[in-house]
Design a protein around this motif. Structure first.
Motif, PDB file in Angstrom:
ATOM      1  N   THR A  43       1.710  -4.430 -14.900  1.00 28.34           N
ATOM      2  CA  THR A  43       1.779  -3.572 -16.104  1.00 28.34           C
ATOM      3  C   THR A  43       1.310  -4.168 -17.158  1.00 28.34           C
ATOM      4  O   THR A  43       1.659  -5.344 -17.190  1.00 28.34           O
ATOM      5  N   GLY A  44       0.285  -3.823 -18.018  1.00 23.82           N
ATOM      6  CA  GLY A  44      -0.223  -4.513 -19.033  1.00 23.82           C
ATOM      7  C   GLY A  44      -1.420  -5.081 -18.712  1.00 23.82           C
ATOM      8  O   GLY A  44      -2.193  -4.624 -17.831  1.00 23.82           O
ATOM      9  N   PHE A  57      -6.989 -11.925   3.409  1.00 24.29           N
ATOM     10  CA  PHE A  57      -8.339 -11.417   3.346  1.00 24.29           C
ATOM     11  C   PHE A  57      -8.259 -10.616   1.956  1.00 24.29           C
ATOM     12  O   PHE A  57      -9.190  -9.973   1.483  1.00 24.29           O
ATOM     13  N   GLU A  58      -7.139 -10.222   1.367  1.00 25.98           N
ATOM     14  CA  GLU A  58      -6.982  -9.771  -0.102  1.00 25.98           C
ATOM     15  C   GLU A  58      -7.349 -10.411  -1.053  1.00 25.98           C
ATOM     16  O   GLU A  58      -7.642  -9.916  -2.191  1.00 25.98           O
ATOM     17  N   ASN A  59      -7.250 -11.834  -0.601  1.00 27.91           N
ATOM     18  CA  ASN A  59      -7.651 -12.619  -2.018  1.00 27.91           C
ATOM     19  C   ASN A  59      -8.585 -13.647  -1.397  1.00 27.91           C
ATOM     20  O   ASN A  59      -8.337 -14.573  -0.457  1.00 27.91           O
ATOM     21  N   VAL A  60      -9.873 -13.774  -1.870  1.00 28.49           N
ATOM     22  CA  VAL A  60     -10.888 -14.660  -1.422  1.00 28.49           C
ATOM     23  C   VAL A  60     -11.719 -15.302  -2.512  1.00 28.49           C
ATOM     24  O   VAL A  60     -11.814 -14.789  -3.578  1.00 28.49           O
ATOM     25  N   PHE A  61     -12.198 -16.364  -2.179  1.00 22.77           N
ATOM     26  CA  PHE A  61     -12.901 -17.141  -3.138  1.00 22.77           C
ATOM     27  C   PHE A  61     -14.077 -17.932  -2.367  1.00 22.77           C
ATOM     28  O   PHE A  61     -13.698 -18.501  -1.258  1.00 22.77           O
ATOM     29  N   GLY A  62     -15.365 -17.826  -2.991  1.00 21.88           N
ATOM     30  CA  GLY A  62     -16.412 -18.644  -2.054  1.00 21.88           C
ATOM     31  C   GLY A  62     -17.615 -18.736  -3.094  1.00 21.88           C
ATOM     32  O   GLY A  62     -17.842 -18.252  -4.039  1.00 21.88           O
ATOM     33  N   ALA A  63     -18.775 -19.552  -2.387  1.00 23.30           N
ATOM     34  CA  ALA A  63     -19.949 -19.555  -2.742  1.00 23.30           C
ATOM     35  C   ALA A  63     -20.842 -20.126  -1.880  1.00 23.30           C
ATOM     36  O   ALA A  63     -20.593 -20.625  -0.659  1.00 23.30           O
ATOM     37  N   ALA A  97       2.012 -15.057 -10.526  1.00 18.60           N
ATOM     38  CA  ALA A  97       3.205 -14.305  -9.879  1.00 18.60           C
ATOM     39  C   ALA A  97       2.891 -12.831  -9.352  1.00 18.60           C
ATOM     40  O   ALA A  97       3.391 -12.205  -8.551  1.00 18.60           O
ATOM     41  N   ASN A  98       1.753 -12.362 -10.073  1.00 16.76           N
ATOM     42  CA  ASN A  98       1.375 -10.902  -9.946  1.00 16.76           C
ATOM     43  C   ASN A  98       0.763 -10.888  -8.596  1.00 16.76           C
ATOM     44  O   ASN A  98       0.050  -9.827  -8.586  1.00 16.76           O
ATOM     45  N   ILE A  99      -0.086 -11.991  -7.913  1.00 16.79           N
ATOM     46  CA  ILE A  99      -1.029 -11.855  -7.069  1.00 16.79           C
ATOM     47  C   ILE A  99      -0.444 -11.410  -5.738  1.00 16.79           C
ATOM     48  O   ILE A  99       0.864 -11.736  -5.351  1.00 16.79           O
ATOM     49  N   SER A 135       3.842   1.704 -14.291  1.00 13.57           N
ATOM     50  CA  SER A 135       4.739   0.695 -13.642  1.00 13.57           C
ATOM     51  C   SER A 135       4.277   0.739 -12.234  1.00 13.57           C
ATOM     52  O   SER A 135       3.793   1.557 -11.625  1.00 13.57           O
ATOM     53  N   LYS A 136       4.447  -0.460 -11.614  1.00 14.44           N
ATOM     54  CA  LYS A 136       4.315  -0.778  -9.977  1.00 14.44           C
ATOM     55  C   LYS A 136       2.955  -0.470  -9.868  1.00 14.44           C
ATOM     56  O   LYS A 136       2.719   0.227  -8.746  1.00 14.44           O
ATOM     57  N   MET A 137       1.929  -0.897 -10.604  1.00 10.16           N
ATOM     58  CA  MET A 137       0.409  -0.477 -10.454  1.00 10.16           C
ATOM     59  C   MET A 137      -0.076  -1.715  -9.489  1.00 10.16           C
ATOM     60  O   MET A 137       0.128  -2.847  -9.879  1.00 10.16           O
ATOM     61  N   GLN A 138      -0.835  -1.209  -8.518  1.00 10.70           N
ATOM     62  CA  GLN A 138      -1.309  -2.285  -7.887  1.00 10.70           C
ATOM     63  C   GLN A 138      -2.882  -1.984  -7.703  1.00 10.70           C
ATOM     64  O   GLN A 138      -3.553  -0.857  -7.564  1.00 10.70           O
ATOM     65  N   SER A 139      -3.621  -3.268  -7.950  1.00 12.67           N
ATOM     66  CA  SER A 139      -5.066  -3.006  -7.991  1.00 12.67           C
ATOM     67  C   SER A 139      -5.885  -4.176  -7.418  1.00 12.67           C
ATOM     68  O   SER A 139      -4.984  -5.122  -6.973  1.00 12.67           O
ATOM     69  N   ASN A 140      -7.112  -4.096  -7.639  1.00 14.82           N
ATOM     70  CA  ASN A 140      -7.773  -5.571  -7.452  1.00 14.82           C
ATOM     71  C   ASN A 140      -9.068  -5.791  -8.273  1.00 14.82           C
ATOM     72  O   ASN A 140      -9.596  -4.757  -8.902  1.00 14.82           O
TER      73      ASN A 140
END
Length: 229
Positions: free
Chosen positions: A153-154, A220-226, A212-214, A184-189
């Motif tokens: 939230t926020g 596979f919901e969180n990825v990082f690459g190049a 802490a909000n991740i 409240s209780k918002m989930q996004s990406n």
């Protein structure tokens, strides 16, 4: 037989001429016949020589193929014996540097800087992962990207940053997104991606407003690459 019982007597005239002889060839005819015989003998000799050469060639070619086959079989057998057993790879080595990191149970984020899993066997080719950062090993143009899933939230922000020896002691934001939600209780990406010129030993890392909000339900919901272009 005669009437008296004696065999009949035949008289041979010895003065009669003998059977006629074949006509003699003239000198020119004899020369032509001799030349024809010579040419015929040469043609037959050439034909026999050609057959002999062809037979030798076939014999040599056969043995050469046989030796080659034996050598190839020996080489293959040696390779089968001497080549160590390797586990099959999930992918062929790429032609250019690349990295693709995901989340996992072993991840321990900082307060704002995200960490990435090592037990997921991430593909890293001509790049390093150290201290929550991707380390560039080869200068060039790269497409860099990151996706994070979060609940909040926020205000929530998500960025990809760069540490470089050209600007020591200062991190440079390359990409950033900001999200403001009041429910409240918002989930996004959030997804970031772009092309940048990077130099050797540049460090890339993902920074969020609060790790802490991740969301950590799936890797596979969180990825990082190049990857290098």
């Amino acid at each position: 037989m005669s009437e008296c019982g004696y065999p009949a007597v035949y008289v041979v005239d010895t003065h009669l001429p003998g059977p006629p002889l074949p006509p003699r060839l003239s000198q020119g005819q004899r020369r032509r016949a001799s030349a024809a015989q010579t040419v015929l003998i040469l043609l037959v000799s050439l034909a026999l020589c050609g057959m002999a050469i062809e037979a030798c060639f076939i014999y040599s070619l056969y043995h050469q193929k046989s030796d080659t086959s034996q050598t190839s079989s020996k080489i293959i057998a040696d390779q089968v014996i001497t080549t160590p057993t390797r586990s099959p790879s999930l992918f062929d080595p790429p032609s250019k540097p690349l990295a693709h990191l995901t989340g996992g149970d072993d991840v321990q984020h900082g307060n704002e800087i995200m960490a990435w899993s090592k037990i997921a066997d991430p593909p890293l080719y001509e790049m390093k992962y150290e201290n929550k950062s991707l380390i560039i090993q080869k200068e060039g143009y790269y497409y860099i990207y990151s996706k994070v899933s979060f609940s909040h939230t926020g205000l929530f922000y998500h960025s990809i940053n760069r540490d470089t020896q050209r600007y020591p002691g200062k991190s440079i934001p390359l990409l950033m997104s900001r999200t403001l939600e009041r429910s409240s209780k918002m989930q996004s990406n959030s997804y970031l991606g772009g092309v940048f010129h990077l130099t050797k030993d540049d460090a890339l890392f993902v920074k969020v407003s609060k790790t802490a909000n991740i969301v950590k339900h799936k890797s596979f919901e969180n990825v990082f690459g190049a990857y290098m272009l």
